[in-house]
Design a protein around this motif. Structure first.
Motif, mmCIF file in Angstrom:
data_model
loop_
_atom_site.group_PDB
_atom_site.id
_atom_site.type_symbol
_atom_site.label_atom_id
_atom_site.label_comp_id
_atom_site.label_asym_id
_atom_site.label_seq_id
_atom_site.Cartn_x
_atom_site.Cartn_y
_atom_site.Cartn_z
ATOM 1 N N ASP A 69 6.499 7.299 3.975
ATOM 2 C CA ASP A 69 6.678 7.786 2.709
ATOM 3 C C ASP A 69 7.659 7.099 1.701
ATOM 4 O O ASP A 69 7.591 6.993 0.654
ATOM 5 N N TYR A 70 8.762 6.577 2.719
ATOM 6 C CA TYR A 70 9.871 6.103 1.830
ATOM 7 C C TYR A 70 10.123 4.704 2.479
ATOM 8 O O TYR A 70 10.782 4.161 1.798
ATOM 9 N N ILE A 71 9.441 4.073 3.450
ATOM 10 C CA ILE A 71 9.662 2.745 3.479
ATOM 11 C C ILE A 71 8.507 1.864 3.661
ATOM 12 O O ILE A 71 7.208 2.397 3.953
ATOM 13 N N SER A 72 8.408 0.850 2.852
ATOM 14 C CA SER A 72 7.280 0.168 2.731
ATOM 15 C C SER A 72 7.136 -1.101 3.167
ATOM 16 O O SER A 72 6.079 -1.928 3.424
ATOM 17 N N CYS A 73 8.288 -1.580 4.200
ATOM 18 C CA CYS A 73 8.157 -2.761 4.740
ATOM 19 C C CYS A 73 7.131 -2.689 6.034
ATOM 20 O O CYS A 73 6.672 -1.476 6.527
ATOM 21 N N CYS A 142 4.385 1.359 -6.737
ATOM 22 C CA CYS A 142 3.964 2.717 -7.102
ATOM 23 C C CYS A 142 3.114 2.867 -8.292
ATOM 24 O O CYS A 142 3.002 1.944 -9.254
ATOM 25 N N LEU A 143 2.785 3.939 -8.676
ATOM 26 C CA LEU A 143 1.988 4.246 -9.747
ATOM 27 C C LEU A 143 2.856 5.359 -10.618
ATOM 28 O O LEU A 143 3.361 5.937 -10.064
ATOM 29 N N PHE A 144 2.441 5.319 -11.854
ATOM 30 C CA PHE A 144 3.109 6.181 -12.835
ATOM 31 C C PHE A 144 1.805 6.666 -13.719
ATOM 32 O O PHE A 144 1.164 5.854 -14.563
ATOM 33 N N PHE A 157 -0.525 1.713 -0.880
ATOM 34 C CA PHE A 157 -0.608 0.566 -2.170
ATOM 35 C C PHE A 157 -1.128 -0.486 -2.304
ATOM 36 O O PHE A 157 -1.525 -1.244 -3.290
ATOM 37 N N ASP A 158 -1.229 -1.332 -0.903
ATOM 38 C CA ASP A 158 -1.874 -2.457 -0.890
ATOM 39 C C ASP A 158 -3.361 -2.370 -1.331
ATOM 40 O O ASP A 158 -3.803 -3.365 -1.878
#
Length: 215
Positions: A69-73, A142-144, A157-158
């Motif tokens: 949830d907090y690492i995107s690598c 991310c989205l807003f 997200f991909d």
């Protein structure tokens, strides 16, 4: 700048071998011998993670769930054997690829480079407004919605990125899988259904408008 790679495996010989190999290739190497150490090393923000599934204490799947949830690598699982059901579990936990032991160092390096290239391409994207209320930030991944941030795991997200850059088009799950995981991946396209479900659930917490349709 040198890429930073985290190697997490309870077999000291493998960690030593991979550490020496990637240092010679110019990488900054972080190492961990179990799940707890891996969680601590993740704080150093690696660019890619090689993660053994069968580690004492927290195994690789549990570690992946903790950090996704907090690492995107990219996270590449290392495993001695793999069944289709295990692959689905791994991808659902947030993994990006599987490397089966024993493996070729040449192939491993090629996989690592391929994932890092994809990350580099992502980082050059910009922020765009997708609709009146929804903004996709390709840099922050991310989205807003109406200014409120919606966080996504890497693969989530991909998929959002892929679909948003092809609006109005219809893709079957096999096509989505090939585009996100790659043609040479050993996984199962059925995992796409789970990722789509998770994406919809996160967006539904902010709006009842349907952005991803099944036809």
């Amino acid at each position: 700048m040198s890429a930073k790679i985290l190697i997490a495996d309870d077999e000291a010989d493998i960690v030593s071998m991979l550490g020496s190999f990637f240092r010679r290739k110019g990488y900054v190497v972080l190492t961990a011998a179990n799940g707890t150490e891996t969680l601590k090393q993740v704080e150093h923000n690696p660019d890619i993670i090689l993660l053994d599934i069968c580690m004492p204490g927290l195994d690789g799947l549990e570690v992946c769930r903790h950090i996704r949830d907090y690492i995107s690598c990219p996270i590449l699982f290392l495993t001695a054997r793999i069944e289709d059901t295990d692959k689905v579990k791994g991808f659902a936990a947030g993994g990006d690829d599987y490397i089966v032991k024993p493996f070729s160092l040449v192939e491993l390096e090629a996989r690592v480079k391929a994932h890092l290239r994809r990350e580099t391409r992502h980082n050059f994207e910009a922020k765009i407004k997708f609709s009146s209320d929804l903004v996709i930030d390709y840099t922050e991944r991310c989205l807003f919605f109406q200014g409120k941030r919606i966080g996504f795991a890497k693969r989530e997200f991909d998929i959002v990125e892929f679909l948003s850059q092809n609006p109005g088009q219809i893709f079957d799950k096999e096509r989505i899988y090939e585009s996100i995981w790659g043609y040479d991946s050993e996984g199962d396209s059925s995992v796409v259904t789970e990722y789509i479900r998770r994406i919809r659930t996160k967006i539904a917490a902010y709006t009842d408008k349907v952005y991803i349709e099944t036809v």
